[in-house]
Write an enzyme that holds these catalytic residues in place. Sequence first.
Site, mmCIF file in Angstrom:
data_model
loop_
_atom_site.group_PDB
_atom_site.id
_atom_site.type_symbol
_atom_site.label_atom_id
_atom_site.label_comp_id
_atom_site.label_asym_id
_atom_site.label_seq_id
_atom_site.Cartn_x
_atom_site.Cartn_y
_atom_site.Cartn_z
ATOM 1 C CB THR A 172 4.540 -10.056 -9.159
ATOM 2 O OG1 THR A 172 4.068 -10.340 -7.855
ATOM 3 C CG2 THR A 172 3.353 -9.714 -10.052
ATOM 4 N NE ARG A 200 -1.632 -9.650 0.189
ATOM 5 C CZ ARG A 200 -0.860 -9.392 -0.860
ATOM 6 N NH1 ARG A 200 -0.694 -10.333 -1.791
ATOM 7 N NH2 ARG A 200 -0.275 -8.238 -0.998
ATOM 8 C CB THR A 223 5.551 -5.950 -10.063
ATOM 9 O OG1 THR A 223 6.346 -6.663 -9.102
ATOM 10 C CG2 THR A 223 6.447 -4.930 -10.741
ATOM 11 N N GLY A 224 4.889 -5.396 -6.979
ATOM 12 C CA GLY A 224 5.349 -4.820 -5.714
ATOM 13 C C GLY A 224 4.389 -5.139 -4.593
ATOM 14 N N GLY A 226 1.223 -5.193 -2.744
ATOM 15 C CA GLY A 226 -0.115 -5.077 -3.295
ATOM 16 C C GLY A 226 -1.031 -4.084 -2.611
HETATM 17 N N1 GLY Z 1 2.023 -7.522 -6.082
HETATM 18 C C1 GLY Z 1 1.741 -8.819 -5.629
HETATM 19 C C2 GLY Z 1 1.013 -8.875 -4.364
HETATM 20 O O1 GLY Z 1 1.140 -7.975 -3.522
HETATM 21 O O2 GLY Z 1 0.306 -9.815 -4.163
#
Ligand code: GLY
Length: 302
Positions: A172, A200, A223-224, A226
């Site tokens: 990301t 999703r 980021t990470g 979600g």
């Molecule tokens: N952080 C990106 C996601 O989980 O979609």
Amino acid sequence: MNHPSTPAIAVHGGAGSLDDSGTSGLGPDAPREAGVGRAASAAWELLRRGGSALDAVVLAASLLEDDPTFNAGTGATLTSAGHVELDASLMDGATLGAGAVACVKDVKNPILLARAVLERSPHLLIVADGASAFAREMGIPAWPNERLVIPQQRARFDASAGVKPTTVGGGTIGAVARDRNGHVAAATSTGGTFLKRPGRVGDSPIIGAGTYADDRLAAVSSTGHGEPIIRVTLARLVADLVGAGRSPGEAAAEGIRILGARVAGQGGVIVVGPSGDPGFAFNTPAMARAWSDGSGNIRTAL
Ligand code: GLY
């Protein structure tokens, strides 16, 4: 400490593993550090010439979307149905205006579509077919989904029988900036998690979770994984901590501590505070990042 009139930029290329083979799928040689450095340098040059924080984060994000090293735009990971679905958002700290898109399949640069939502629609978040229709109305051309798919991601998908979906959406991208006028902005863009169910939506297009900017607080991009990030509204949490007097570095660290402690989340954040000082934190092994120091030099780290 940054001088008040010195602009600031910070960019991330996703929290994940050190070689990223388990998250973005691009393997250890993916030149992520060079990519974030290039995006930060271009955005810094724009800020140095007097450009706005909003323009700077959109420029950085669109360059990173075009860089196949990252899980955003071209090079994004594939869903369980074998196609790309993109999410992006941005926020202007001067006005608290925000724009976001999710589940977009036919746009090359979703951050530009998110900007159109902010500036040319009465809405904040537009998704899926409605986002595609809005893009065409805005003159953003249709971009074939296959052109967003790079061979490494197709091969990873083809080898994925029996593989569990990843949780950390490695790769990301995000950017935060402060301009000469003291305004801040943030942008985030992603392909989401590998093998995610079509439809999703993670944190990246969710204002307050993936992205937040308020001139009175800070600009933050997350980021990470979600789902946990949404549950602690990580970006707003970190911005509020800056507003409560923490330095951007302390606020980032505390936000990631809370993410891990409260919801067992994995991820990272970048922050620029009203002073222009950057902050970073992550609880994954790595997070590609680049930032301007007080002298305008671009620094990078993995
Ligand atoms: N952080 C990106 C996601 O989980 O979609």
